[in-house]
Design an enzyme around this catalytic site. Structure first.
Site, PDB file in Angstrom:
ATOM      1  N   GLU A 145      26.125 -42.761  25.323  1.00 43.66           N
ATOM      2  CA  GLU A 145      24.820 -41.824  24.448  1.00 43.66           C
ATOM      3  C   GLU A 145      24.499 -41.306  25.492  1.00 43.66           C
ATOM      4  O   GLU A 145      23.601 -41.432  26.325  1.00 43.66           O
ATOM      5  CB  GLU A 145      24.116 -42.747  24.162  1.00 43.66           C
ATOM      6  CG  GLU A 145      25.073 -43.528  22.748  1.00 43.66           C
ATOM      7  CD  GLU A 145      22.958 -44.863  22.582  1.00 43.66           C
ATOM      8  OE1 GLU A 145      23.106 -45.445  23.798  1.00 43.66           O
ATOM      9  OE2 GLU A 145      22.883 -44.852  21.466  1.00 43.66           O
ATOM     10  N   GLU A 181      14.270 -55.146  18.032  1.00 47.11           N
ATOM     11  CA  GLU A 181      14.808 -53.024  18.247  1.00 47.11           C
ATOM     12  C   GLU A 181      14.506 -53.344  17.038  1.00 47.11           C
ATOM     13  O   GLU A 181      13.703 -51.918  15.920  1.00 47.11           O
ATOM     14  CB  GLU A 181      15.456 -53.044  18.631  1.00 47.11           C
ATOM     15  CG  GLU A 181      15.434 -50.935  18.585  1.00 47.11           C
ATOM     16  CD  GLU A 181      16.997 -50.390  19.434  1.00 47.11           C
ATOM     17  OE1 GLU A 181      17.541 -51.374  20.661  1.00 47.11           O
ATOM     18  OE2 GLU A 181      16.796 -49.537  19.025  1.00 47.11           O
ATOM     19  N   ASP A 219      25.396 -51.955  15.655  1.00 47.68           N
ATOM     20  CA  ASP A 219      24.151 -51.502  16.978  1.00 47.68           C
ATOM     21  C   ASP A 219      23.188 -52.839  16.592  1.00 47.68           C
ATOM     22  O   ASP A 219      21.898 -52.335  15.934  1.00 47.68           O
ATOM     23  CB  ASP A 219      24.045 -50.184  17.391  1.00 47.68           C
ATOM     24  CG  ASP A 219      23.379 -50.332  18.334  1.00 47.68           C
ATOM     25  OD1 ASP A 219      22.808 -51.742  18.821  1.00 47.68           O
ATOM     26  OD2 ASP A 219      22.143 -49.419  18.541  1.00 47.68           O
TER      27      ASP A 219
HETATM   28  C1  BDP Z   1      20.465 -48.969  21.021  1.00 46.23           C
HETATM   29  C2  BDP Z   1      18.961 -49.013  22.150  1.00 46.23           C
HETATM   30  C3  BDP Z   1      19.103 -48.050  22.572  1.00 46.23           C
HETATM   31  C4  BDP Z   1      19.873 -48.437  24.300  1.00 46.23           C
HETATM   32  C5  BDP Z   1      21.127 -48.805  23.567  1.00 46.23           C
HETATM   33  C6  BDP Z   1      22.388 -49.455  23.869  1.00 46.23           C
HETATM   34  O1  BDP Z   1      18.378 -47.508  20.811  1.00 46.23           O
HETATM   35  O2  BDP Z   1      17.893 -47.842  22.988  1.00 46.23           O
HETATM   36  O3  BDP Z   1      20.249 -47.587  24.968  1.00 46.23           O
HETATM   37  O4  BDP Z   1      21.346 -49.135  22.720  1.00 46.23           O
HETATM   38  O5  BDP Z   1      22.489 -50.205  24.088  1.00 46.23           O
HETATM   39  O6  BDP Z   1      20.763 -49.907  20.334  1.00 46.23           O
HETATM   40  O7  BDP Z   1      23.358 -49.477  25.171  1.00 46.23           O
END
Ligand code: BDP
Length: 689
Positions: A291, A392, A364
């Site tokens: 990301e 989340e 996720d």
């Molecule tokens: C996702 C979240 C994000 C996190 C990412 C992670 O939306 O905010 O940074 O995982 O685990 O679920 O790095």
């Protein structure tokens, strides 16, 4: 060895009087016992005796004794414990073995109760275990507890930014007041350590995995050292999330290439600097090449080369926890396959002090995912499980969703490689993304405290059942009255499935609003990165719905052991909970229930909504057992959940109907609003983004 015996606990009169119940005390309320249980404790009349060991620091024992004094006094209504020498002794008889993992015994004997174990932490954990039992009404004369942690690392990962914002935080601002540290140490930092120690959590990564480099500056090391000093007696080690490009950003180097000697020297110096201030610093947690975060692949290096470089800097003093949550927009393959594809070839390549941290599922933290195929598939790598305590994707802090059944489902999953997930991670540990915040009740809602509690208890002992954990939590947190516990526990146990049903039934996933992840948005199809779109995941069209992960599709199934893959490969035989995760089927696909897929889907949404209505009704009937302040707070959240469950159901069904053109089965409630209405909703200010 024994140098002396000290009695701690003369000042029992200082127990605070009953306060308004705002949830701050968590499961450590120790509400006064009543009836027979109180009578038993009075006759028992415990006083706390501590054996002090020559030459040893005993802050941990002092805390254990203080906790017992306070807890017993509260349980006894302020009058029970005796410091006069009369009554039964609670002896803290723990050794000074620094390698002690915290294993303890709590045993009733002729003199009273002995808490013992090889290290000082044994007594702390044993003291909390004793209070946990007594809080549930156990008889102090017949205790015989032997317990040892199943996993060495039981960790919270905070996604807290130093400026106080919490990524995916739904309970206020960060609990860490970095700005005023090191001079000012908030009492909350001590209460936080107590809560963690009481459930066996022994490691904390204090900052977001999307890390800023400046937390590695000397001023932050000083702040962190203050926290480490405060938490050490509670058995908690601190970790930092480290930004891989820090040598460039802080060190002025031109590169962060892990094979560059100057980069390696920078990290080695940084580690030395940290260890000079925090001799038991745990190590670095790293999100790399995921990301948009920097990482070794920016220089053509592998995850192992990146992790090993940091591991070398830490040496035997600490651990690198390298996250396997990686996916790339440049990779055309199924997102669910990417972590496995990147990491499996690296099995055996990681240094001994590297742990690879793997999320419970391959995408996720969705309401339900099959277990991650990396578990069991990397026999020569230390794997750790990452779970998400903050909800989340399960309704933020307002929806009641007790997560222990979800973690139990993952831990108990048979990987097909000769071990369950729990057995794979047991030699290493478990991390949970924390749900704490500045709200008085810590977690944004009273029931979300149960998830923090359950995470710690499961990491200590993954064989505990969700039900047992719910029972002990509910009794300590609200009321030990069996009528209350018997009513609230089934509601907790059903709650996570309810969320799955009204949000993403039958194996659907990732259908939430973009960015903030609040509410349904299965219609989002046009985002720049394909795998950010709900459409990428559900693939619904006029013919059918679901992601084909069989050999005719992405073949993600082949990443699982053959026995597991075989089990999931047949759309007729697969557990319907995973059907649309692995299979794309027609809307008329016959389900085992005798319904078509479409009718089944509608029934699941309705079942989720119905369950929430039942939860609200159950809770209404429990007012008598709970203080009004917390009863009201939970009721208000349940009202939110009732309306949001309907929103998820109605928004989703309207969209599916726009795609499949099907009528709702006869007798089904139509959506309250039009699809256009649901699509028009926008929440740029939703929390935690
Ligand atoms: C996702 C979240 C994000 C996190 C990412 C992670 O939306 O905010 O940074 O995982 O685990 O679920 O790095």
């Amino acid at each position: 060895m024994t140098a002396g015996l000290a009695l701690i606990g003369a000042a029992l009169a200082l127990v605070p009087s009953a306060q308004a119940e705002d949830g701050y005390d968590l499961w450590l309320r120790h509400a006064p016992l009543e009836g027979e249980a109180l009578e038993r404790l009075r006759i028992f009349a415990p006083r706390v005796e501590v054996e002090l060991y020559r030459g040893d620091e005993t802050p941990t024992l002092a805390i254990a004794a203080r906790e017992l004094d306070l807890g017993l006094a509260k349980l006894g209504g302020g009058t029970v414990a005796s410091a006069s020498g009369a009554g039964s002794a609670i002896a803290l008889e723990c050794g000074s073995d620094p390698a002690g993992a915290g294993e303890y015994t709590v045993r009733s004997n002729a003199k009273g109760i002995a808490i013992g174990g090889p290290g000082q932490l044994s007594c702390l954990y044993g003291a909390y275990a004793l209070l946990r039992e007594l809080s549930q009404g156990a008889d102090p004369r017949s205790l015989d507890i032997v317990s040892a942690p199943a996993m060495p690392l039981r960790m919270l990962n905070h996604w807290d930014n130093p400026d106080g914002h919490v990524e995916r935080g739904y309970s206020g601002r960060s609990i860490f007041d970095w700005w005023h540290l090191p001079e000012r140490l908030d009492q909350r930092m001590i209460d936080y350590a107590r809560a963690n120690a009481s459930i066996g959590i022994n490691a904390v990564a204090v900052n977001n995995v999307n890390a800023t480099a400046y937390v590695l500056e000397p001023r932050y090391i000083e702040k962190l050292a203050r926290l480490a000093d405060a938490w050490r007696p509670y058995g908690i080690r601190v970790f930092l999330s480290a930004r891989f490009s820090a040598p460039r950003e802080l060190g002025g180097l031109e590169t962060a290439d892990p094979l560059d000697p100057a980069v390696r020297a920078w990290w080695a110096d940084k580690a030395d600097e940290i260890y000079a201030a925090i001799p038991d610093f745990g190590g670095f947690l790293v999100k790399a090449n995921s990301e948009g975060q920097p990482g070794p692949q920016d220089y053509g290096r592998t995850h192992a080369e990146g992790a090993n470089m940091l591991a070398e800097a830490l040496r035997e003093r600490g651990t690198v926890i390298w996250r396997a949550f990686v996916y790339s927009e440049h990779d055309e393959t199924d997102r669910a396959k990417q972590a496995y594809a990147e990491f499996i070839p690296l099995d055996g390549a990681f240094a001994d002090n590297v742990i690879v941290q793997v999320k419970n599922g391959p995408i996720d933290f969705q309401p339900r995912e099959p277990f991650h195929p990396m578990f069991g598939a990397m026999p020569d790598t230390r794997l750790m499980l990452e779970a998400q305590i903050t909800k989340e994707y399960l309704g933020f802090a307002s929806h009641l969703a007790y997560l222990a059944p979800m973690w139990e489902e993952v831990l108990d999953a048979d990987t097909g490689h000769g071990a369950t997930v729990a057995q794979v991670v047991a030699p290493v540990g478990m991390a949970g993304v924390a749900n704490t915040g500045s709200d008085r009740n810590w977690s944004g809602s009273d029931f979300d405290q149960a998830n923090w509690y359950a995470f710690g208890r499961l990491a200590w002992d993954p064989s505990l059942s969700s039900e047992q954990i719910a029972r002990e939590w509910a009794a300590q947190t609200f009321s030990r009255d069996p009528a209350f516990v018997d009513a609230v526990v089934p509601m907790m146990l059903a709650s996570r499935q309810a969320v799955v049903d009204y949000m993403t039934p039958l194996g659907l996933a990732h259908l939430m609003g973009t960015g903030h992840h609040y509410g349904p948005a299965p219609w989002v199809c046009e985002l720049e990165r394909p795998e950010w779109n709900p459409c990428y995941y559900h693939r619904a069209d006029a013919d059918g719905i679901g992601f084909d992960r069989t050999p005719s599709g992405s073949d993600a199934l082949s990443q699982y052991a053959p026995s597991v893959a075989a089990h999931w490969s047949d759309p007729e035989a697969i557990d319907p909970a995973y059907l649309l995760w692995f299979h794309r089927v027609g809307w008329n696909h016959p389900m085992r229930s005798g319904r078509s897929l479409w009718a089944e889907l509608v029934a699941r949404y309705d079942s989720g909504v119905g369950e929430v209505d039942r939860m609200a009704q159950t809770w209404r009937g429990l007012a008598h057992y709970v203080d009004p302040q917390r009863h009201r707070a939970v009721s208000a959240n349940l009202a939110i959940q009732q309306s949001e469950a309907r929103w998820w159901r109605d928004g989703s069904l309207s969209y599916w109907q726009s795609v499949n053109g099907l009528e709702l089965p006869a007798g089904t409630r139509p959506a309250a609003e039009s699809l256009d209405h649901y699509r028009s909703l926008s929440f740029p200010e939703a929390p935690g983004n």
